[in-house]
Design a protein around this motif. Structure first.
Motif, PDB file in Angstrom:
ATOM      1  N   PHE C  32       0.860  -1.168   0.000  1.00 55.70           N
ATOM      2  CA  PHE C  32       0.000   0.000   0.000  1.00 55.70           C
ATOM      3  C   PHE C  32       0.901   1.224   0.000  1.00 55.70           C
ATOM      4  CE2 PHE C  32      -4.186   1.736   0.759  1.00 55.70           C
ATOM      5  CZ  PHE C  32      -3.910   2.993   1.266  1.00 55.70           C
ATOM      6  N   VAL C  33       0.819   2.000  -1.064  1.00 56.07           N
ATOM      7  CA  VAL C  33       1.701   3.155  -1.174  1.00 56.07           C
ATOM      8  C   VAL C  33       0.961   4.429  -0.810  1.00 56.07           C
ATOM      9  CG1 VAL C  33       3.157   4.485  -2.717  1.00 56.07           C
ATOM     10  CG2 VAL C  33       2.976   2.011  -3.006  1.00 56.07           C
ATOM     11  N   TYR C  34       1.539   5.188   0.094  1.00 56.54           N
ATOM     12  CA  TYR C  34       0.892   6.423   0.567  1.00 56.54           C
ATOM     13  C   TYR C  34       1.860   7.583   0.406  1.00 56.54           C
ATOM     14  CZ  TYR C  34      -2.170   9.225   3.575  1.00 56.54           C
ATOM     15  OH  TYR C  34      -3.035  10.168   4.051  1.00 56.54           O
ATOM     16  N   TRP C  35       1.401   8.632  -0.252  1.00 60.89           N
ATOM     17  CA  TRP C  35       2.236   9.829  -0.351  1.00 60.89           C
ATOM     18  C   TRP C  35       1.785  10.812   0.712  1.00 60.89           C
ATOM     19  CZ3 TRP C  35       2.945  11.335  -6.215  1.00 60.89           C
ATOM     20  CH2 TRP C  35       3.698  10.324  -6.828  1.00 60.89           C
ATOM     21  N   GLY C  36       2.596  10.984   1.726  1.00 64.92           N
ATOM     22  CA  GLY C  36       2.217  11.886   2.822  1.00 64.92           C
ATOM     23  C   GLY C  36       2.712  13.303   2.563  1.00 64.92           C
ATOM     24  N   GLY C  37       2.078  14.272   3.165  1.00 67.18           N
ATOM     25  CA  GLY C  37       2.478  15.661   2.989  1.00 67.18           C
ATOM     26  C   GLY C  37       3.585  16.039   3.965  1.00 67.18           C
ATOM     27  N   LEU C  38       4.754  16.332   3.417  1.00 66.45           N
ATOM     28  CA  LEU C  38       5.897  16.682   4.253  1.00 66.45           C
ATOM     29  C   LEU C  38       5.740  18.105   4.771  1.00 66.45           C
ATOM     30  CD1 LEU C  38       8.902  15.620   4.879  1.00 66.45           C
ATOM     31  CD2 LEU C  38       9.563  17.233   3.134  1.00 66.45           C
ATOM     32  N   ILE C  39       5.869  18.279   6.074  1.00 68.09           N
ATOM     33  CA  ILE C  39       5.816  19.640   6.611  1.00 68.09           C
ATOM     34  C   ILE C  39       7.109  19.936   7.352  1.00 68.09           C
ATOM     35  CG2 ILE C  39       3.317  19.713   6.774  1.00 68.09           C
ATOM     36  CD1 ILE C  39       3.571  19.173   9.741  1.00 68.09           C
ATOM     37  N   PHE C  40       7.224  21.147   7.824  1.00 72.47           N
ATOM     38  CA  PHE C  40       8.465  21.596   8.409  1.00 72.47           C
ATOM     39  C   PHE C  40       8.825  20.815   9.670  1.00 72.47           C
ATOM     40  CE2 PHE C  40      11.960  23.941   9.482  1.00 72.47           C
ATOM     41  CZ  PHE C  40      11.832  24.628  10.675  1.00 72.47           C
ATOM     42  N   SER C  41       7.811  20.431  10.416  1.00 70.42           N
ATOM     43  CA  SER C  41       8.110  19.811  11.691  1.00 70.42           C
ATOM     44  C   SER C  41       8.499  18.351  11.527  1.00 70.42           C
ATOM     45  CB  SER C  41       6.879  19.906  12.602  1.00 70.42           C
ATOM     46  OG  SER C  41       7.001  19.003  13.670  1.00 70.42           O
ATOM     47  N   GLU C  42       9.750  18.047  11.829  1.00 69.76           N
ATOM     48  CA  GLU C  42      10.202  16.664  11.668  1.00 69.76           C
ATOM     49  C   GLU C  42       9.487  15.731  12.619  1.00 69.76           C
ATOM     50  OE1 GLU C  42      14.725  17.379  10.591  1.00 69.76           O
ATOM     51  OE2 GLU C  42      14.254  15.356  11.316  1.00 69.76           O
ATOM     52  N   THR C  43       9.211  16.236  13.822  1.00 71.27           N
ATOM     53  CA  THR C  43       8.516  15.399  14.803  1.00 71.27           C
ATOM     54  C   THR C  43       7.180  14.945  14.250  1.00 71.27           C
ATOM     55  OG1 THR C  43       9.366  17.072  16.300  1.00 71.27           O
ATOM     56  CG2 THR C  43       8.057  15.298  17.280  1.00 71.27           C
ATOM     57  N   ALA C  44       6.466  15.908  13.660  1.00 74.43           N
ATOM     58  CA  ALA C  44       5.155  15.572  13.116  1.00 74.43           C
ATOM     59  C   ALA C  44       5.280  14.562  11.977  1.00 74.43           C
ATOM     60  CB  ALA C  44       4.453  16.838  12.640  1.00 74.43           C
ATOM     61  N   ASN C  45       6.246  14.804  11.086  1.00 83.24           N
ATOM     62  CA  ASN C  45       6.439  13.888   9.957  1.00 83.24           C
ATOM     63  C   ASN C  45       6.725  12.478  10.447  1.00 83.24           C
ATOM     64  OD1 ASN C  45       6.127  15.891   8.029  1.00 83.24           O
ATOM     65  ND2 ASN C  45       8.294  16.397   8.021  1.00 83.24           N
ATOM     66  N   ASP C  46       7.618  12.385  11.416  1.00 83.87           N
ATOM     67  CA  ASP C  46       7.974  11.058  11.920  1.00 83.87           C
ATOM     68  C   ASP C  46       6.771  10.384  12.566  1.00 83.87           C
ATOM     69  OD1 ASP C  46      11.305  12.104  12.968  1.00 83.87           O
ATOM     70  OD2 ASP C  46      10.528  11.382  11.040  1.00 83.87           O
ATOM     71  N   ALA C  47       6.018  11.177  13.333  1.00 87.66           N
ATOM     72  CA  ALA C  47       4.841  10.604  13.999  1.00 87.66           C
ATOM     73  C   ALA C  47       3.875  10.047  12.961  1.00 87.66           C
ATOM     74  CB  ALA C  47       4.151  11.671  14.846  1.00 87.66           C
ATOM     75  N   PHE C  48       3.727  10.794  11.866  1.00 85.23           N
ATOM     76  CA  PHE C  48       2.815  10.358  10.815  1.00 85.23           C
ATOM     77  C   PHE C  48       3.250   9.030  10.207  1.00 85.23           C
ATOM     78  CE2 PHE C  48      -0.200  10.739   7.493  1.00 85.23           C
ATOM     79  CZ  PHE C  48       0.424  10.301   6.338  1.00 85.23           C
ATOM     80  N   VAL C  49       4.517   8.959   9.843  1.00 88.04           N
ATOM     81  CA  VAL C  49       5.020   7.723   9.235  1.00 88.04           C
ATOM     82  C   VAL C  49       4.838   6.556  10.193  1.00 88.04           C
ATOM     83  CG1 VAL C  49       7.043   6.558   8.322  1.00 88.04           C
ATOM     84  CG2 VAL C  49       6.663   8.954   7.791  1.00 88.04           C
ATOM     85  N   ALA C  50       5.166   6.788  11.462  1.00 85.51           N
ATOM     86  CA  ALA C  50       5.038   5.721  12.457  1.00 85.51           C
ATOM     87  C   ALA C  50       3.595   5.246  12.545  1.00 85.51           C
ATOM     88  CB  ALA C  50       5.518   6.224  13.811  1.00 85.51           C
TER      89      ALA C  50
END
Lengths: 308, 277, 432
Positions: C32-50
């Protein structure tokens, strides 16, 4: 020995073969050039015609596209921004190329002199060209920017100006600033190729001219320049196409502004694409073609005169 | 051309060279000092000297952003593009220069023609092709696509270079019993080494620095090349200049070193390549 | 001859083997391939991927999350649509979602939208109106996950309070007065972009707050030529001529205003919050000096456009994966994750249940974002939200109009006439 003679010798040595020699040569010729040809056909020719084809449709990303004839072009040519784009592209490319020509020639002559550390200078010259394009342009942007930029900092600290100079935000300065950055980025290519050309002009020609009483300037005009004529034409063609297609430079520095004063074809096409109007974007690209075709045509004629 | 230079001439020449050096070096210098500054200092204390010089940006870049992986990817893609492209163009150049067949001139012109289209338009039809060949998001897909710009220019330059090599040597070898290709391989190629090196260096640089196609075709972070990863340091409206400059310095360095080492060949390779081309 | 072929064959085989060996295998079809929206906050990005990976484990699905930089979304999605390599699900901005849905590239998610809304106390009013515009033909094409694009007004309290302005400006006039009252050479007042960049479309907001309209209520004919527009232009060009805008505002890129504020060169800027995160981390002193408030209003009304970011499903996704996508979107809307994500990101809430998150009362910027989400005006309000309006904005016609006057010294009337004409050309094109 001519090609033909060598073929006869070949026949004598190898004896008769099933295909005639000529046919074998042809076959080998095609086989060797085939991989490249396939690449070009697939990677360049097909996309090229694809782009031309969709410029005549109203195709949008994901949506089919009906043939609309010249509608895209009509819409484009009626936009004031587009006409300004045409003007800007011609002005920008001409000034940049002419600057690179004179700089390139001048510096090549300089580096051709018996100076010490020529190796070092040649290496130095290549630096602006060896780095990724967008790195060069982001650096220039940082230098031009009024807030915290290097140029403004120097100008203000030295007392030459009292308020910030907006290099990229005023109509008068935007184009020259972009030109400076583009020339800085591109001139090494010209220097190196001219240098190579100058170095291949036989020393005897200079000596002969000197014996005839020509001074340095006359030697330059009558020996150097004609000697590198061929390479000058080729560099002009290749570099001009590259400069006209340049996107990153202008986009990163001014985004086409202010007020479209630095808008060129590629940047304009980019904005069209942001609207998913791929038909329109393609039309912009196609509108560029006549310029290239003319340029290639002129250079080809000049080159052919050389070869004869 | 000048013969021996007088003292005044020397002063002028060296003076001009120094001015040239400043113009070239200054932006680089600026790039480097920004890469050594903390983010706050970049904005609030602009200066031409490194204020609070720190390697923090480089640390972040290589250890947090895993820039090593990007350098590895770029190196692989650029090297393989170069090898394949040079092989292809070498064969094609030989064919177009030494052999005779009907479509020869037209194919030669086609190569010139390939320059006329800007990449900004090509990338959409290219992605269609790449997808159909199932090469999306792979290193070899990118290598394949890089042939777009790499192969034509190389072929052109090599053609000129081969033309500059007298055919007599090959013919002599053939008289001595070699086949045409053996002659090519044993005689011409060794003589063409400067040209081959020049072409390799150009191709390598172009592939190393290429941004748009890499951005479109590579989606996995693991496969990103150097220019792509630097562009990712710009998220939305935030430019992390310190990191960007650190990345830029790191990206530019290998290529600059490469050029410095190979410059003699580059100049030589261009000499016959374009002058007589 | 043989040796030549042998050697070249060796090299080619080596090259091909090398590429095969080094390149990873093509993704399996059931990933399942998901293109997530990268934002400035790395913490948020990591939380999303997790979180997405957690879902994958729970459901026994192989997931691949690719974070896409918003600056490249349009190019990537365009290429992917044409090439047939779209992911199974992706994050989009609302305007892009509108464009894609009109080209029939997105799956309607109306039922899922209703379901998620019910489970979380309902969608916020502004969010709801932004995804259910008439132009969408009654269907909803994306599940909002946050209120975005809301601009908060930042101001340098350390500069304004001593000058006698302790409070936030309520109107744009007030703002320019405050900017003028304290504007020595280094401190330009109005850090608003006037260039070819999204930030500069704040000028459209200003125009609307003065009562001006881009088009009529049917969304077919441009109404730029009006007294209200003149009033707005007089105000803004007056401010420019008084030197209130930092130099470079006419060619700023998206980061221009950020840089201006962070170098201490602007007293006011409008920013959704990336500057806040940046100065919190890198320049606490500046963070101390900053105060936040909602955008001022004009003489006629207050316009505070808020948009949304959505999760969408391309039509090309297989039916089985569409089911999975629906499930994933529900999983991502759960409060426990939403809270984690939003405390690190710079978005406002989209669902009622999110309004009570701690971050929206604790962090000054987030208080503003919450206010914007609740009170904000949807998208193009008061104008009609349609493809023509979207194209008008992506062509930056309002900033261009201002540029014509301040850069090219064209008269206000001429600039208005020009923009009216360009605007009408766009609307005519899309009206067919």
């Amino acid at each position: 020995m001519t090609q033909r003679a060598s073929q006869d010798i070949h026949t004598q040595i190898k004896g008769e073969s099933r295909l005639t020699l000529r046919q074998m040569e042809s076959l080998m010729g095609y086989v060797l050039v085939a991989p490249l040809l396939v690449c070009i056909l697939v990677l360049v020719v097909y996309p090229f015609f694809f782009a031309i084809a969709i410029s005549f449709t109203d195709r949008s990303i994901g949506a089919g596209g009906a043939f609309v004839g010249l509608a895209n072009f009509e819409y484009l040519f009626n936009q004031a921004a587009f006409l300004e784009t045409v003007r800007n592209t011609i002005v920008l490319v001409s000034v940049v190329q002419i600057s690179k020509l004179f700089l390139g020639l001048g510096i090549a002559v300089l580096l051709n002199l018996p100076i010490r550390g020529r190796q070092f200078w040649r290496g130095l010259i290549l630096i602006p060209w060896a780095m990724p394009a967008f790195v060069a342009f982001i650096t220039w942007k940082l230098m031009f920017v009024p807030q915290g930029g290097a140029l403004n900092y120097m100008l203000i600290e030295s007392g030459l100006v009292t308020t910030h100079v907006d290099f990229l935000g005023t109509r008068e300065l935007a184009m020259p600033s972009v030109i400076v950055a583009l020339v800085w980025r591109g001139f090494p290519f010209w220097v190196i190729t001219f240098l190579a050309g100058l170095q291949s002009v036989p020393e005897e020609l200079y000596e002969a001219a000197a014996l005839d009483g020509a001074n340095a300037w006359q030697r330059f005009l009558n020996v150097s320049l004609p000697g590198i004529r061929h390479i000058v034409l080729i560099v002009i063609l290749v570099s001009t196409i590259g400069t006209t297609n340049n996107f990153e430079g202008i986009f990163l520095l001014t985004g086409g502004g202010p007020s479209n004063s630095t808008m060129t074809f590629p940047v304009f096409a980019y904005y069209s694409l942001q609207n998913l109007n791929i038909g329109e974007a393609a039309a912009v690209g196609v509108a560029m073609l006549p310029i290239f075709a003319m340029l290639a045509f002129v250079v080809a004629i000049l080159l052919q005169r050389d070869e004869s | 051309m000048f013969g021996k230079m007088t003292r005044t001439q020397k002063i002028i020449v060296y003076g001009l060279l120094i001015i040239l050096a400043i113009i070239i070096i200054f932006p680089i210098y600026y790039m480097v000092i920004i890469s050594l500054k903390l983010p706050k200092d970049i904005y609030r204390t602009p200066s031409l000297l490194p204020v609070n010089a720190t390697l923090a940006n480089y640390e972040d870049l290589f250890f947090k952003e895993d820039f090593f992986k990007n350098i590895k990817n770029s190196f692989i893609v650029a090297s393989l593009s170069t090898i394949i492209s040079v092989s292809l163009s070498c064969m094609a150049a030989y064919s177009l220069v030494r052999l005779r067949y009907r479509l020869r001139t037209w194919i030669g012109r086609l190569i010139l023609f390939t320059y006329l289209t800007p990449t900004a338009l090509l990338f959409i039809p290219l992605s269609v092709i790449v997808a159909r060949l199932q090469l999306g998001n792979t290193a070899h897909g990118l290598i394949f696509v890089y042939l777009t710009f790499a192969a034509p220019l190389s072929t052109w330059l090599l053609m000129g270079y081969f033309r500059g090599i007298p055919i007599d040597l090959e013919e002599q070898a053939m008289v001595d019993g070699a086949t045409r290709l053996q002659a090519f391989y044993r005689i011409t190629i060794p003589l063409a080494v400067p040209g081959l090196i020049a072409v390799s260096v150009f191709t390598f640089t172009a592939a190393w620095n290429e941004l748009l196609l890499a951005l479109i075709f590579i989606t996995s972070p693991d496969l990103q090349t150097v220019p792509v990863s630097i562009s990712y340091l710009i998220t939305g409206d935030v430019f992390r200049f310190g990191l960007i400059m650190a990345g830029s310095v790191s990206a530019a360095l290998p290529v600059i070193i490469l050029y410095y080492l190979a410059q003699r060949f580059v100049v030589q390779g261009l000499t016959a390549g374009a002058v007589k081309g | 001859m043989k040796r030549f072929w042998k050697y070249s064959l060796h090299i080619c085989v080596f090259a091909i083997l090398a590429t095969l060996f080094i390149a990873p295998t093509v993704a399996q079809d059931d990933t399942f391939v998901y293109w997530g929206g990268l934002i400035f906050s790395e913490t948020a990005n990591d939380a999303f991927v997790a979180r997405v990976e957690e879902w994958g484990e729970l459901r026994g699905v192989d997931v691949e999350v690719v974070m896409i930089n918003q600056n490249e979304t349009v190019q990537r999605v365009s290429a992917a649509i044409e090439a047939g390599t779209m992911p199974d699900a992706l994050d989009l901005g609302r305007d892009f979602m509108l464009l894609l849905s009109q080209n029939e590239q997105l799956e309607p998610l109306t039922d899922l939208y209703a379901e998620i809304g019910e489970e979380h106390g309902g969608w916020l009013e502004s969010i709801n109106s932004v995804v259910t515009s008439d132009d969408f033909g009654g269907e909803i094409y994306g599940i909002p996950y946050a209120a975005s694009g809301a601009n908060i007004l930042y101001r340098r309290n350390d500069v304004l309070e001593p000058a006698g302005f302790p409070d936030a400006p309520e109107t744009w006039e007030e703002l320019s007065e405050m900017a003028a009252a304290h504007n020595p050479p280094e401190n330009y007042g109005m850090g608003f972009a006037l260039s070819n960049v999204g930030d500069a479309n704040i000028t459209t907001t200003m125009l609307q707050s003065y009562g001006g309209r881009i088009a009529d209520d049917e969304g077919r004919n441009c109404t730029i030529d009006s007294e209200e527009t003149r009033e707005f232009l007089t105000w803004i060009t007056g401010a420019f001529e008084a030197g209130l805008f930092p130099p470079g505002a006419t060619t700023w890129d998206g980061a221009g205003d950020n840089t201006a504020y962070q170098s201490g060169n602007a007293v006011f800027i409008a920013n959704p919050g990336s500057v806040y995160l940046n100065i919190l981390e890198n320049d606490p002193e500046l963070a101390d000096w900053t105060r936040y408030s909602a955008l001022p209003g004009g003489p006629v009304m207050r316009v505070n456009p808020v948009s949304t970011v959505v999760r969408a499903v391309p039509v090309a996704t297989s039916d089985a994966k569409k089911e999975l996508a629906n499930d994933l979107f529900k999983f991502l809307s759960e409060d426990e994750f939403a809270e984690e994500y939003m405390s690190a990101a710079i978005y406002g809430p989209a669902l009622q249940s999110q309004v009570d998150f701690a971050v929206f009362s604790e962090s000054p910027v987030h208080v503003g974002l919450l206010g914007a989400a609740i009170n904000g005006t949807p998208g193009s309000f008061p104008d009609v939200d349609n493809a023509s309006y979207a194209e008008y904005q992506t062509n930056f016609l309002t900033p261009n109009m201002v540029q014509r006057i301040v850069v090219d010294n064209v008269s206000i009337d001429d600039a208005i006439a020009e923009t009216q004409a360009s605007c009408q050309a766009i609307y005519d094109k899309n009206n067919e």
